[in-house]
Design a protein around this motif. Structure first.
Motif, short mmCIF file in Angstrom:
data_model
loop_
_atom_site.label_atom_id
_atom_site.label_comp_id
_atom_site.label_asym_id
_atom_site.label_seq_id
_atom_site.Cartn_x
_atom_site.Cartn_y
_atom_site.Cartn_z
N GLY A 1 20.23 43.98 7.66
CA GLY A 1 19.25 43.22 8.41
C GLY A 1 18.30 42.51 7.48
N TRP A 2 17.75 41.40 7.93
CA TRP A 2 16.87 40.61 7.07
C TRP A 2 15.93 39.73 7.90
CZ3 TRP A 2 21.49 39.18 8.85
CH2 TRP A 2 21.64 37.88 9.30
N SER A 3 14.87 39.30 7.27
CA SER A 3 13.96 38.29 7.82
C SER A 3 13.15 37.72 6.67
CB SER A 3 13.02 38.89 8.88
OG SER A 3 12.11 39.79 8.27
N ASN A 4 12.62 36.53 6.85
CA ASN A 4 11.75 35.95 5.83
C ASN A 4 10.86 34.88 6.44
OD1 ASN A 4 14.36 34.20 5.69
ND2 ASN A 4 12.76 32.95 4.73
N GLN A 5 9.77 34.64 5.76
CA GLN A 5 8.82 33.60 6.17
C GLN A 5 8.22 33.02 4.90
OE1 GLN A 5 6.11 34.70 9.30
NE2 GLN A 5 4.56 33.26 8.62
N ASP A 6 8.38 31.72 4.70
CA ASP A 6 7.91 31.04 3.49
C ASP A 6 6.88 29.96 3.85
OD1 ASP A 6 9.83 32.51 2.01
OD2 ASP A 6 11.35 31.02 2.53
N PHE A 7 6.03 29.64 2.87
CA PHE A 7 5.13 28.51 3.06
C PHE A 7 4.85 27.86 1.71
CE2 PHE A 7 1.91 31.30 1.44
CZ PHE A 7 0.91 30.46 0.95
N THR A 8 4.55 26.56 1.76
CA THR A 8 4.18 25.80 0.57
C THR A 8 2.96 24.96 0.90
OG1 THR A 8 6.46 25.67 -0.22
CG2 THR A 8 4.91 24.07 -1.11
N ASN A 9 1.98 24.98 0.01
CA ASN A 9 0.75 24.21 0.18
C ASN A 9 0.65 23.21 -0.97
OD1 ASN A 9 -1.78 23.26 0.87
ND2 ASN A 9 -2.85 24.98 -0.10
N SER A 10 0.87 21.93 -0.68
CA SER A 10 0.82 20.88 -1.69
C SER A 10 -0.39 19.99 -1.43
CB SER A 10 2.10 20.04 -1.67
OG SER A 10 3.24 20.84 -1.93
N PRO A 11 -1.43 20.03 -2.28
CA PRO A 11 -2.64 19.23 -2.05
C PRO A 11 -2.39 17.75 -2.31
CG PRO A 11 -2.76 20.37 -4.15
CD PRO A 11 -1.52 20.87 -3.49
N ALA A 12 -3.24 16.93 -1.74
CA ALA A 12 -3.13 15.49 -1.95
C ALA A 12 -3.53 15.12 -3.37
CB ALA A 12 -4.02 14.75 -0.94
N PRO A 13 -2.90 14.10 -3.95
CA PRO A 13 -3.28 13.66 -5.30
C PRO A 13 -4.77 13.31 -5.34
CG PRO A 13 -1.25 12.63 -4.58
CD PRO A 13 -1.83 13.33 -3.39
N PRO A 14 -5.46 13.47 -6.47
CA PRO A 14 -4.86 13.78 -7.77
C PRO A 14 -4.68 15.28 -8.04
CG PRO A 14 -7.17 13.36 -8.05
CD PRO A 14 -6.89 13.13 -6.59
N ALA A 15 -5.06 16.16 -7.07
CA ALA A 15 -4.87 17.59 -7.30
C ALA A 15 -3.38 17.91 -7.43
CB ALA A 15 -5.48 18.38 -6.14
N THR A 16 -3.07 18.88 -8.25
CA THR A 16 -1.66 19.20 -8.51
C THR A 16 -1.31 20.67 -8.31
OG1 THR A 16 -2.13 19.52 -10.86
CG2 THR A 16 -1.45 17.31 -10.16
N ASN A 17 -2.31 21.52 -8.12
CA ASN A 17 -2.04 22.95 -8.06
C ASN A 17 -1.46 23.37 -6.70
OD1 ASN A 17 -3.06 23.01 -10.59
ND2 ASN A 17 -4.54 24.66 -10.22
N SER A 18 -0.18 23.16 -6.51
CA SER A 18 0.47 23.58 -5.27
C SER A 18 0.66 25.10 -5.30
CB SER A 18 1.83 22.91 -5.11
OG SER A 18 2.69 23.28 -6.15
N SER A 19 0.74 25.70 -4.12
CA SER A 19 0.93 27.15 -4.02
C SER A 19 2.11 27.45 -3.09
CB SER A 19 -0.33 27.83 -3.50
OG SER A 19 -0.69 27.32 -2.23
N GLY B 1 4.16 30.79 -1.03
CA GLY B 1 4.14 32.18 -0.61
C GLY B 1 5.42 32.55 0.11
N SER B 2 5.79 33.79 0.03
CA SER B 2 7.01 34.25 0.69
C SER B 2 6.83 35.69 1.15
CB SER B 2 8.20 34.16 -0.27
OG SER B 2 9.35 34.73 0.31
N LEU B 3 7.12 35.92 2.42
CA LEU B 3 7.18 37.26 2.99
C LEU B 3 8.62 37.52 3.40
CD1 LEU B 3 4.03 37.10 5.31
CD2 LEU B 3 4.19 38.23 3.10
N ALA B 4 9.19 38.59 2.95
CA ALA B 4 10.59 38.87 3.24
C ALA B 4 10.82 40.35 3.43
CB ALA B 4 11.49 38.33 2.12
N ALA B 5 11.84 40.67 4.19
CA ALA B 5 12.21 42.07 4.40
C ALA B 5 13.72 42.15 4.56
CB ALA B 5 11.52 42.64 5.64
N HIS B 6 14.28 43.26 4.14
CA HIS B 6 15.71 43.48 4.35
C HIS B 6 16.01 44.97 4.36
CE1 HIS B 6 15.52 43.55 -0.12
NE2 HIS B 6 16.44 44.48 0.02
#
Length: 466
Positions: free
Chosen positions: A170-188, A190-195
């Protein structure tokens, strides 16, 4: 003319198959109607009913007894806390196919007996004590959806005994990505997963004279992870990972002893254990190591003796059991060298536990059932600090939700439990359901009921195509 003849022959074949096929009633709905105890969050059984397809969930060797068979636990209708919602976790099913008399293969769909979905509570508690907690956008995600579980089964007839095996995943997962608008570059990210990965083995040995030995062992490896990364350089960047894992071990055994033409003695025993200890497997740059420690462990034991009485078409199955569960949680902030470990131990012991069920076919196609379930439980709690003070409480309650070696016992259900059920057979089809006691007072309410009381509660549909 040829088409008409073909259609006529097809109808005759279908009619004959329905006429001569033998339905195999049963399942969770039958068990619930006959005084069942909960053995995990999904299922409940009366351990003294000798033969029922619900035992496929405990012992894969039963696949040979229920080959060329399909069943669906469709839940529905809140009846004493079982099947209140038509959602994953309450609804599941399976099928099997025979290849001669020696081999059967099958599958169980959407039945999750693991604790994987429960790992998020200790994991999130652990993360909340880390220095990452305040700066983690993933904390707002909650947890992934329930894991989806599938199991493949196979059983072999070795002559004097049958063996079965099961492999589940069995498995599940949930991912997210946060990409800020330029000129900021520090994207983040995250991942939650189970199996989970589970294996089962079971045996059913013929002892002669109608007696048998049934034993099964199950092991499940469960894991949940929380990963987070942020781009860039310097403190607060990089990757972190937290996880919680456990190995569940479950053992069950029954010994149906055919004492006479009418009576079968049924002693049984069961055990289940697992422990959880979250870990920090990676930290963001500049993040201090998490000193906080957390460990949870659970041990459940049950054993009992009873029997099954058959007088012509009438069946009575019941007995008395002892069941206990111990939950132990150990925590330590480890902030200083003098911090002590706090241990909280909760124990629920139920003795006696009564399971009693009756069944009688009033017509060829109609069977009525009744059941009684009752337990007297002592609930104890003890909190102790290493080389320090402790306190302890005990409470004895009437309790009708004491698990037979599952996630319980619990003490938050009704004080008594009487159940009714009905079974319908139409050729190879069988429909079993619990019946609301209110239906006896105000009549059937399947269509257009104004009192919000369901006529039927938990339902199991099955079809035998052998």
């Amino acid at each position: 003319m040829t088409r008409k003849l073909t259609l006529l022959l097809s109808l005759l074949v279908l009619a004959s198959s329905v006429m001569f096929a033998q339905a195999k009633p049963g399942g969770i709905a039958r068990e619930l109607a006959m005084g069942a105890s909960r053995i995990d969050r999904n299922i409940a059984v009366n351990p003294f009913i000798v033969m029922d397809p619900s035992w496929l969930l405990a012992n894969p060797a039963f696949l040979l007894k229920y080959s060329d068979y399909a069943w669906f636990d469709i839940a529905g209708g809140a009846v004493n806390g079982y099947g209140g919602e038509n959602v994953y976790g309450n609804q599941f099913g399976g099928t099997s196919f025979s290849f001669g008399k020696e081999l059967s293969v099958g599958a169980i769909l959407s039945y999750d007996a693991s604790v994987t979905n429960s790992l998020w509570t200790p994991l999130n508690t652990y993360i909340a004590h880390s220095t990452r907690a305040a700066a983690n956008p993933a904390a707002g995600q909650g947890t992934p959806r329930a894991i989806e579980v599938f199991e493949l089964l196979a059983a072999f007839d070795m002559g004097g005994f049958q063996i079965g095996a099961g492999l589940s995943y069995g498995w599940s997962n949930q991912d997210f990505t946060n990409s800020p608008a330029p000129p900021a570059t520090n994207s983040s990210d995250g991942s939650l997963a189970a199996h989970m990965l589970g294996i089962r083995g079971g045996i059913r040995m013929d002892l002669g004279g109608g007696s048998a030995f049934e034993g099964a062992v199950a092991a499940r490896m469960d894991k949940a992870t929380d990963k987070y990364s942020i781009g860039g350089a310097g403190n607060g960047t990089g990757s972190s990972e937290y996880g919680a894992s456990t190995t569940e071990l479950e053992v069950t055994a029954r010994l149906p002893l055919h004492m006479s033409k009418r009576f079968t003695l049924v002693p049984y025993a069961a055990m289940r254990t697992y422990s959880i200890e979250p870990t920090e497997d990676g930290r963001l740059v500049g993040q201090a190591e998490t000193k906080y420690s957390l460990k949870e462990s659970i041990l459940s034991l049950a054993f009992g003796v009873g029997g099954e009485v058959k007088v012509k078409e009438f069946l009575l199955a019941g007995g008395v059991s002892f069941a206990t569960r111990r939950d132990k949680t150990e925590t330590n902030p480890n902030a200083t060298a003098t911090d002590k470990t706090t241990t909280v131990t909760s124990t629920i012991t139920a003795v006696p536990v009564f399971n009693l069920g009756v069944e009688y076919p009033v017509l060829e196609w109609l069977t009525i059932r009744g059941g009684y379930y009752r337990a007297i439980a002592n609930i104890g709690s003890k909190t102790a600090v290493d080389a320090g003070a402790s306190n302890e409480t005990n409470l004895t309650v009437g309790n009708s939700s004491v698990s037979i070696c599952g996630y319980g016992p619990t003490a938050n259900d009704e004080n008594g439990l009487m159940t009714l059920g009905v079974g319908l057979k139409f050729g190879a089809f069988a429909l079993d359901a619990t019946v609301s006691e209110q239906a006896l007072r105000r009549g059937l309410g399947m269509i257009g009921a104004q009192d919000n009381v369901n006529t039927f509660g938990y339902a199991t549909l099955s079809y035998c195509f052998e």
